[in-house]
Design a protein around this motif. Structure first.
Motif, short mmCIF file in Angstrom:
data_model
loop_
_atom_site.label_atom_id
_atom_site.label_comp_id
_atom_site.label_asym_id
_atom_site.label_seq_id
_atom_site.Cartn_x
_atom_site.Cartn_y
_atom_site.Cartn_z
N THR A 144 11.25 -11.47 -3.51
CA THR A 144 11.22 -10.98 -4.89
C THR A 144 11.34 -9.47 -5.03
OG1 THR A 144 8.79 -10.91 -4.86
CG2 THR A 144 9.83 -12.96 -5.61
N TRP A 145 10.86 -8.72 -4.04
CA TRP A 145 10.90 -7.27 -4.18
C TRP A 145 12.30 -6.69 -4.26
CZ3 TRP A 145 6.63 -4.36 -0.93
CH2 TRP A 145 5.37 -4.78 -1.36
N PRO A 146 13.27 -7.14 -3.45
CA PRO A 146 14.59 -6.51 -3.53
C PRO A 146 15.20 -6.55 -4.92
CG PRO A 146 14.41 -7.78 -1.52
CD PRO A 146 13.19 -8.11 -2.33
N ALA A 147 15.10 -7.69 -5.60
CA ALA A 147 15.68 -7.78 -6.94
C ALA A 147 14.96 -6.86 -7.91
CB ALA A 147 15.61 -9.23 -7.45
N GLU A 148 13.63 -6.77 -7.78
CA GLU A 148 12.88 -5.87 -8.67
C GLU A 148 13.24 -4.41 -8.40
OE1 GLU A 148 8.28 -4.83 -10.08
OE2 GLU A 148 8.69 -6.67 -8.94
N CYS A 149 13.41 -4.06 -7.13
CA CYS A 149 13.81 -2.69 -6.79
C CYS A 149 15.16 -2.35 -7.41
CB CYS A 149 13.88 -2.53 -5.27
SG CYS A 149 12.29 -2.50 -4.43
N LEU A 150 16.11 -3.25 -7.27
CA LEU A 150 17.44 -3.01 -7.85
C LEU A 150 17.37 -2.86 -9.36
CD1 LEU A 150 19.49 -5.51 -5.67
CD2 LEU A 150 19.77 -3.02 -5.70
N ALA B 279 17.40 -3.07 3.03
CA ALA B 279 18.76 -3.61 2.98
C ALA B 279 19.28 -3.66 1.55
CB ALA B 279 18.79 -5.01 3.60
N ALA B 280 18.39 -3.92 0.59
CA ALA B 280 18.82 -4.07 -0.80
C ALA B 280 19.20 -2.75 -1.45
CB ALA B 280 17.71 -4.74 -1.61
N VAL B 281 18.42 -1.69 -1.21
CA VAL B 281 18.63 -0.45 -1.97
C VAL B 281 18.92 0.76 -1.09
CG1 VAL B 281 17.17 -1.30 -3.83
CG2 VAL B 281 16.16 0.15 -2.07
N GLY B 282 18.78 0.63 0.22
CA GLY B 282 18.98 1.78 1.10
C GLY B 282 17.66 2.48 1.36
N VAL B 283 17.38 2.75 2.61
CA VAL B 283 16.08 3.32 2.97
C VAL B 283 15.85 4.67 2.32
CG1 VAL B 283 16.91 4.46 5.09
CG2 VAL B 283 14.52 3.70 4.93
N GLU B 284 16.93 5.40 2.01
CA GLU B 284 16.78 6.73 1.43
C GLU B 284 16.24 6.70 0.00
OE1 GLU B 284 20.74 5.14 0.30
OE2 GLU B 284 19.62 5.28 2.19
N ARG B 285 16.26 5.52 -0.63
CA ARG B 285 15.78 5.42 -2.01
C ARG B 285 14.40 4.75 -2.09
NH1 ARG B 285 20.24 4.29 -6.48
NH2 ARG B 285 18.78 5.67 -7.56
N VAL B 286 13.75 4.61 -0.95
CA VAL B 286 12.45 3.96 -0.90
C VAL B 286 11.39 4.93 -0.37
CG1 VAL B 286 11.13 1.99 -0.05
CG2 VAL B 286 13.61 1.79 -0.35
N VAL B 287 10.25 4.96 -1.05
CA VAL B 287 9.06 5.63 -0.52
C VAL B 287 8.12 4.53 -0.06
CG1 VAL B 287 7.07 7.10 -1.01
CG2 VAL B 287 9.29 7.62 -2.06
N PHE B 288 7.85 4.50 1.23
CA PHE B 288 6.96 3.48 1.78
C PHE B 288 5.53 4.02 1.78
CE2 PHE B 288 11.08 2.73 3.93
CZ PHE B 288 11.29 1.40 3.58
#
Length: 261
Positions: free
Chosen positions: A150-156, A195-204
């Motif tokens: 579910t997270w990838p779709a929400e991130c997009l 994989a869904a949004v690119g690691v550069e657009r994610v803050v873990f």
């Protein structure tokens, strides 16, 4: 040559950074503590999130904002305060208050109140008119199921609505969302989001040293890490640079017992 450039270390970009962001979680530290952190680590901090509702009750907020802004650190309003304001029909007032107090970023989340995905997208779009938006995904309750699905779709959807970055939930405890209840990384969740949004657009969000080291080993020194406590900024940088055994190169580790020439 300066007195601190004699080692071969991982490459790091300088400020203003678009990768390798260090996102600090402020749970209510005072302005003197902020000054102390900035004195030694101001150049390493990119985003300073004033967590929960502490910004709303902090009598020294303006002093902290002034110091952080002067140091080139972006202030971010934590998502919980905006969620509560939204639930009370006061999101516009909250955003205006944040703008007037010097916040450059706001976090939009839905981990505290009941908010649908379309409602979240609408709030992101509204906030993005005046701020750079960090959109958080994930539940604050432990044991969230099906996050990798579910997270990838929400991130997009969050990025499409106007968010500049997405944030994976980990909380201050590091035991929810991206992690299991023992604080171990859930690789399937991490890989699905990256994989869904690119690691550069994610803050873990990664409040624990073991978690920070995992992300650095997986994605490199320029991975974006969040929910770092103010007192841990320097130690996180040493992990990024390979100055700790957790992330030192195999060559360095194998030579650790050798006698100096």
């Amino acid at each position: 040559m300066s007195d601190t450039d004699f080692l071969d270390l991982a490459a790091r970009s300088g400020k203003p950074r678009t990768a390798g962001l260090t996102h600090v979680l402020d749970g209510g530290v005072g302005p003197s503590a902020v000054d102390d952190v900035l004195a030694g680590a101001g150049g390493l901090i990119d985003i300073w999130k004033v967590g929960w509702g502490t910004a709303y009750v902090d009598a020294a907020l303006d002093r902290k904002v002034a110091a952080l802004t002067a140091a080139g650190v972006d202030l971010c309003l934590g998502g919980t305060l905006l969620e509560i304001a939204w639930a009370q029909g006061r999101a516009v007032e909250c955003l205006a208050w944040a703008r007037d107090h010097g916040f450059a970023r706001v976090e939009v989340s839905r981990g505290t109140v009941s908010m649908s995905l379309p409602e979240k997208a609408e709030l992101i779009a509204r906030a993005a008119r005046d701020f750079s938006v960090l959109a958080e995904v994930g539940s604050k309750a432990p044991g969230e199921m099906h996050a990798a699905r579910t997270w990838p779709a929400e991130c997009l959807a969050d990025l499409d609505a106007g968010a500049s970055l997405v944030v994976t939930e980990g909380r201050q405890s590091g035991t929810v969302g991206t992690f299991d209840d023992q604080g171990r990384v859930r690789p399937d969740v991490v890989e699905a989001v990256a994989a869904a949004v690119g690691v550069e657009r994610v803050v873990f969000e990664a409040p624990r040293a073991s978690q920070q080291a995992w992300f650095i080993r997986r994605f490199g020194a320029e991975v974006n890490l969040g929910n770092i406590t103010p007192g841990d900024v320097l130690s996180v940088e040493t992990l990024r640079l390979g100055l700790r055994s957790d992330t030192a190169s195999p060559t360095v580790r194998s030579a650790a017992g050798a006698e100096p020439a």
